[in-house]
Scaffold this motif. Sequence first.
Motif, short mmCIF file in Angstrom:
data_model
loop_
_atom_site.label_atom_id
_atom_site.label_comp_id
_atom_site.label_asym_id
_atom_site.label_seq_id
_atom_site.Cartn_x
_atom_site.Cartn_y
_atom_site.Cartn_z
N GLY A 40 -7.34 8.76 -9.81
CA GLY A 40 -7.13 9.95 -8.74
C GLY A 40 -8.27 10.01 -7.86
N ASP A 41 -9.33 9.40 -8.08
CA ASP A 41 -10.58 9.75 -7.28
C ASP A 41 -10.72 8.35 -6.57
N ALA A 42 -10.36 6.86 -6.92
CA ALA A 42 -10.61 5.79 -6.27
C ALA A 42 -10.01 5.90 -5.13
N ALA A 43 -10.76 5.53 -4.19
CA ALA A 43 -10.15 4.91 -2.83
C ALA A 43 -9.41 3.63 -2.58
N PRO A 44 -8.61 3.43 -1.71
CA PRO A 44 -8.11 2.09 -1.77
C PRO A 44 -9.02 1.08 -1.49
N GLU A 45 -10.24 1.45 -0.88
CA GLU A 45 -11.23 0.30 -0.45
C GLU A 45 -11.95 0.13 -1.70
N THR A 46 -11.99 0.71 -2.92
CA THR A 46 -12.67 0.44 -4.22
C THR A 46 -11.68 -0.64 -4.66
#
Length: 379
Positions: A173-179
């Motif tokens: 829920g917190d992870a961005a696609p960039e991660t």
Amino acid sequence: MIQTVAVAGYRSLVDLVLPLGRLTVVTGANGTGKSSLYRALRLLAAGASGDAIGAIAEEGGLDSALWAGPETPAGAGAQGTVRRGPISLRLGVATDDLGYLVDYGLPQTEKLNIFARDAEIKREQIFAGTVARPATTLVDRTRAAVRVRRDGWIDADQRLAPFESILTDLGDGDAAPETLSVRRMLRAWRFYDHFRTDRDAPARHPRVGTRTQTLAHGGENLAAVWATIQDAGHGDALTREVARAFPGGRVEVAASGGLFRLLMHQPGLLRPLETTELSDGTLRYLLLCAALLPARPAPLLVLNEPESSLHPELLGPLGALINAAAGESQIIVVTHAERLATTLADAGAEVVRLESTGYGTRIKGQGVLDVPAWHWPAR
């Protein structure tokens, strides 16, 4: 493509910012930091699998992995003093689109604990472009706190433990696609260092075979990888490189009862040779062929002294093999062999020569204005 690799505080790599091309050759005398650079790259990649803390511990902990010279290097002959600044081992990478950096340190605690010397993550960032700046930062972690840039900064509800990374432990829920992009990139890096070729080496014996895209570090799946390359329609490249190194030679994969084994045909012999019969150099070269020409190329291949155990006459073919592989993968070659470095340079590789100084490892000829832009965030 990776544009820059940065390392600070790791062994002799006090503050190194290395520009990378499609094919980069790292060379230099013994003790100049070539192996340290290779190990630092492996440590950086280990963070994407959650293995970095353990990898640092296996090196003897931060005390062993850190630069052993003066905290502020002052040239040849300068003596070390008690460290006054924070213990810090920093690693980073930047591609055309995204970058990642991490800062490892020691726990700040007075409590006696069996894990008190374990490294912990102090800062992490994922950023857009090739330099971490406030305006380009996309995911920012300071100790336990994480924030993610969406239309503005959003603080993540999750608090990370000191041994957890934004790459592996940040909730979906917190992870961005960039991660996810950075994690996939680092996990896809491939490292090859001194294949085993002794009598009991796994590559010398038949193994159960299935479709296999990547050669294992130990080379035990050589026959399966070779068969996978051929099955994917890329066998011509293997045939070409084997014939270049061993004129008239060819390799086939035989399967029986689910076991795969490699056979090598050579001119003048009445039967093919089993891998148990091949010389160390021949087997090593076949392993390099499978590593460099897989059916699904890796974004980055790092080879540490690929010339080891090879006859000098194979250095020319090895250079051609590496150059061919660079058409599909970005490659870093760490080598002692001047002939190999020259061969690759003639083919267009960028050659980086490391030198040891009282200021730690430096890139020979790299002036202040030649250093790629890089910024380490404060803790």
